[in-house]
Design an enzyme around this catalytic site. Structure first.
Site, PDB file in Angstrom:
ATOM      1  N   GLU A 140      54.480  40.089  35.819  1.00 41.78           N
ATOM      2  CA  GLU A 140      53.488  40.920  35.133  1.00 41.78           C
ATOM      3  C   GLU A 140      53.909  41.245  33.707  1.00 41.78           C
ATOM      4  O   GLU A 140      53.095  41.253  32.795  1.00 41.78           O
ATOM      5  CB  GLU A 140      53.236  42.217  35.912  1.00 41.78           C
ATOM      6  CG  GLU A 140      52.471  42.027  37.213  1.00 41.78           C
ATOM      7  CD  GLU A 140      51.071  41.453  37.011  1.00 41.78           C
ATOM      8  OE1 GLU A 140      50.529  41.548  35.907  1.00 41.78           O
ATOM      9  OE2 GLU A 140      50.529  40.882  37.972  1.00 41.78           O
TER      10      GLU A 140
ATOM     11  N   TYR B 157      48.735  49.840  34.656  1.00 40.03           N
ATOM     12  CA  TYR B 157      48.321  48.534  35.173  1.00 40.03           C
ATOM     13  C   TYR B 157      49.465  47.864  35.950  1.00 40.03           C
ATOM     14  O   TYR B 157      49.294  47.434  37.091  1.00 40.03           O
ATOM     15  CB  TYR B 157      47.853  47.603  34.025  1.00 40.03           C
ATOM     16  CG  TYR B 157      47.870  46.192  34.494  1.00 40.03           C
ATOM     17  CD1 TYR B 157      46.857  45.720  35.330  1.00 40.03           C
ATOM     18  CD2 TYR B 157      48.947  45.342  34.221  1.00 40.03           C
ATOM     19  CE1 TYR B 157      46.909  44.443  35.862  1.00 40.03           C
ATOM     20  CE2 TYR B 157      49.009  44.071  34.741  1.00 40.03           C
ATOM     21  CZ  TYR B 157      47.981  43.622  35.554  1.00 40.03           C
ATOM     22  OH  TYR B 157      48.055  42.376  36.099  1.00 40.03           O
TER      23      TYR B 157
ATOM     24  N   ASP C 194      42.963  45.347  33.876  1.00 43.59           N
ATOM     25  CA  ASP C 194      43.512  44.664  32.705  1.00 43.59           C
ATOM     26  C   ASP C 194      42.344  44.053  31.935  1.00 43.59           C
ATOM     27  O   ASP C 194      41.177  44.318  32.264  1.00 43.59           O
ATOM     28  CB  ASP C 194      44.553  43.602  33.120  1.00 43.59           C
ATOM     29  CG  ASP C 194      43.905  42.377  33.753  1.00 43.59           C
ATOM     30  OD1 ASP C 194      42.717  42.460  34.164  1.00 43.59           O
ATOM     31  OD2 ASP C 194      44.563  41.323  33.831  1.00 43.59           O
TER      32      ASP C 194
ATOM     33  N   CYS D 102      34.706  34.102  34.936  1.00 42.76           N
ATOM     34  CA  CYS D 102      34.020  35.067  34.078  1.00 42.76           C
ATOM     35  C   CYS D 102      34.795  35.178  32.765  1.00 42.76           C
ATOM     36  O   CYS D 102      35.286  36.233  32.388  1.00 42.76           O
ATOM     37  CB  CYS D 102      33.943  36.417  34.791  1.00 42.76           C
ATOM     38  SG  CYS D 102      32.813  37.560  33.985  1.00 42.76           S
TER      39      CYS D 102
ATOM     40  N   CYS E 155      28.635  31.283  35.320  1.00 44.12           N
ATOM     41  CA  CYS E 155      27.929  32.166  36.252  1.00 44.12           C
ATOM     42  C   CYS E 155      27.413  31.414  37.482  1.00 44.12           C
ATOM     43  O   CYS E 155      27.387  31.965  38.583  1.00 44.12           O
ATOM     44  CB  CYS E 155      26.770  32.862  35.544  1.00 44.12           C
ATOM     45  SG  CYS E 155      27.339  33.931  34.212  1.00 44.12           S
TER      46      CYS E 155
ATOM     47  N   CYS F  11      25.801  40.848  40.146  1.00 44.91           N
ATOM     48  CA  CYS F  11      26.055  40.982  38.709  1.00 44.91           C
ATOM     49  C   CYS F  11      24.804  41.442  37.954  1.00 44.91           C
ATOM     50  O   CYS F  11      23.826  40.716  37.814  1.00 44.91           O
ATOM     51  CB  CYS F  11      26.560  39.658  38.143  1.00 44.91           C
ATOM     52  SG  CYS F  11      26.964  39.775  36.397  1.00 44.91           S
TER      53      CYS F  11
HETATM   54 FE1  SF4 Z   1      30.788  37.097  35.188  1.00 46.45          FE
HETATM   55 FE2  SF4 Z   1      28.515  38.011  36.224  1.00 46.45          FE
HETATM   56 FE3  SF4 Z   1      28.628  35.535  35.330  1.00 46.45          FE
HETATM   57 FE4  SF4 Z   1      29.970  36.240  37.530  1.00 46.45          FE
HETATM   58  S1  SF4 Z   1      27.774  36.208  37.255  1.00 46.45           S
HETATM   59  S2  SF4 Z   1      30.716  34.966  35.842  1.00 46.45           S
HETATM   60  S3  SF4 Z   1      30.564  38.312  37.035  1.00 46.45           S
HETATM   61  S4  SF4 Z   1      28.859  37.386  34.121  1.00 46.45           S
END
Ligand code: SF4
Length: 413
Positions: free
Chosen positions: A58, A142, A160, A214, A221, A230
């Protein structure tokens, strides 16, 4: 603390939380990257060694890419497989191994903390996030949460950069993500979401999602295991976030977590509307004169003079070519004169400014400093006697690369 107001910026439906945990963990089991510290944390029976391994990884991963860290981590664990071994190392050895990884104070503090565990805590790592943060120097909220959840199974969240991005997108949080109000809310959310039976895997899964799916600029997505939860994606596809039962929509402008009214949702950005950050401070510009003094070594090859930096401040204790910060807008002639004076102090004999050969400039960006090294060279004839009390030595090119020198100095060479 008072309960958060019922806005769409947190998870209020227990069934949704369960589904999100299940989807994320199933994806992690399928897709997680094979990383050496994960293997050790999963199989090592000794709890202190598990905690130590996660701690080292870490600290190395702060501000540094995984691909770079792997080799450093493997060499570190081979050299100092336990806290006790690290506690006995010298700072010089730690700096040598850390050379090239940047942010050198991290290695130094890790070693100081290991010494503390051995001398004051009976050689045993604290087992909870609260105790880790309180007792170990250099371990923040963290890192403490990561060690406690991954090594000891404590159901505590982590926040983080990757988690900030994922959570801000999942819940359309568009206020400045470095503000205290947002960070506090994200910690509350991370602690509420973390899976109670697999907290370490859940936290790593959330971070892994941010690192591989992401991602900041072009998130994938379509492949995302939590896309149905999301809000940012829903807003992008349907023009508004997922409706949440019994929850009022936030009025833009008076919600402390929505994007500010002055910078509303920009449909060309899609999900990358989130997170938002306040403008970064410009790094400070610095100019430093540095001189590569070269002599013929006893085996006929070239040798270079390196000197040690002070034990505190930027690049503390590292070795470098004799260097001197310059005032801005100094004329070249004056630059040579001040550098020649500086070299004289190291060498104990006069140095003629006009003998310095200008080679070029090297630019290196530290986190907060835009550093320009103005590089000179000076080939020396005959023997130069160094003051044995001053931290300086002659090294071959091979020895130079094995010494605790910064990446910037390697560029200079
Ligand atoms: Fe990120 Fe939402 Fe796309 Fe998933 S759906 S990659 S959480 S923006």
């Amino acid at each position: 603390a008072p309960a958060p107001p019922p806005t769409r910026h947190h998870f209020s439906d227990p069934a949704e939380v369960e589904a999100l945990r299940g989807n994320l963990l199933a994806w992690y089991d399928r897709c997680k990257r094979d990383l050496p510290w994960r293997a050790l944390a999963a199989t090592e029976p000794d709890a202190d060694r598990r905690g130590y391994a996660v701690w080292v990884s870490e600290i190395m991963l702060q501000q540094t890419q995984v691909a770079t860290v792997i080799d450093y981590y493997n060499r570190w664990m081979q050299k100092w497989p336990t806290l006790q071994a690290l506690a006995q190392a010298s700072l010089e050895e730690v700096n040598e191994l850390w050379a090239g990884l940047g942010y050198y104070s991290r290695g130094k503090r890790l070693q100081e903390a290991a010494r503390k565990v051995v001398s004051e805590l009976g050689g045993h790592m604290p087992r909870t996030a609260e105790a880790l943060q309180k007792l170990l120097p250099g371990v923040g909220r963290y890192t403490a949460g990561a060690i406690a959840s991954i090594s000891y199974g404590q159901a505590t969240g982590v926040v983080d950069g990757n988690v900030i991005r994922v959570l801000c997108r999942l819940r359309c949080i568009g206020a400045d993500s470095s503000s205290l109000a947002v960070i506090d809310r994200l910690w509350d959310m991370a602690n509420a979401l973390v899976d109670r039976s697999r907290p370490g895997d859940f936290n790593q899964a959330l971070m892994e999602l941010g690192a591989t799916v992401c991602v900041p600029k072009a998130p994938l997505c379509g492949e995302c295991p939590v896309k149905q939860h999301c809000q940012a994606r829903c807003r992008k596809l349907f023009g508004k976030p997922i409706p949440v039962p019994d929850v009022e929509d936030c009025g833009v402008g008076d919600c402390p977590l929505c994007p500010p009214a002055t910078e509303p949702w920009d449909s060309s950005l899609g999900v990358t509307n989130f997170p938002r950050k306040a403008a970064k401070k410009q790094p400070r510009a610095m100019r430093t004169a540095t001189c590569v003094l070269e002599r013929r070594g006893c085996r006929g090859g070239p040798e270079y003079l390196i000197v040690q930096r002070p034990s505190s401040g930027l690049l503390a204790g590292l070795w470098e070519f004799p260097s001197l910060p310059l005032a801005q807008d100094l004329q070249e002639k004056k630059e040579r004169e001040v550098l020649a004076d500086h070299l004289q102090a190291w060498m104990g004999q006069p140095v003629a400014a006009k003998g310095l050969q200008f080679i070029g400039e090297v630019i290196h960006i530290f986190s907060h400093i835009h550093q320009t090294y103005v590089v000179y060279s000076l080939p020396l004839e005959g023997n130069v006697t160094l003051d044995p009390a001053s931290p300086s030595r002659w090294v071959t090119e091979e020895e130079f690369h094995a010494s605790a020198v910064s990446t910037a100095m390697k560029k200079v060479l």
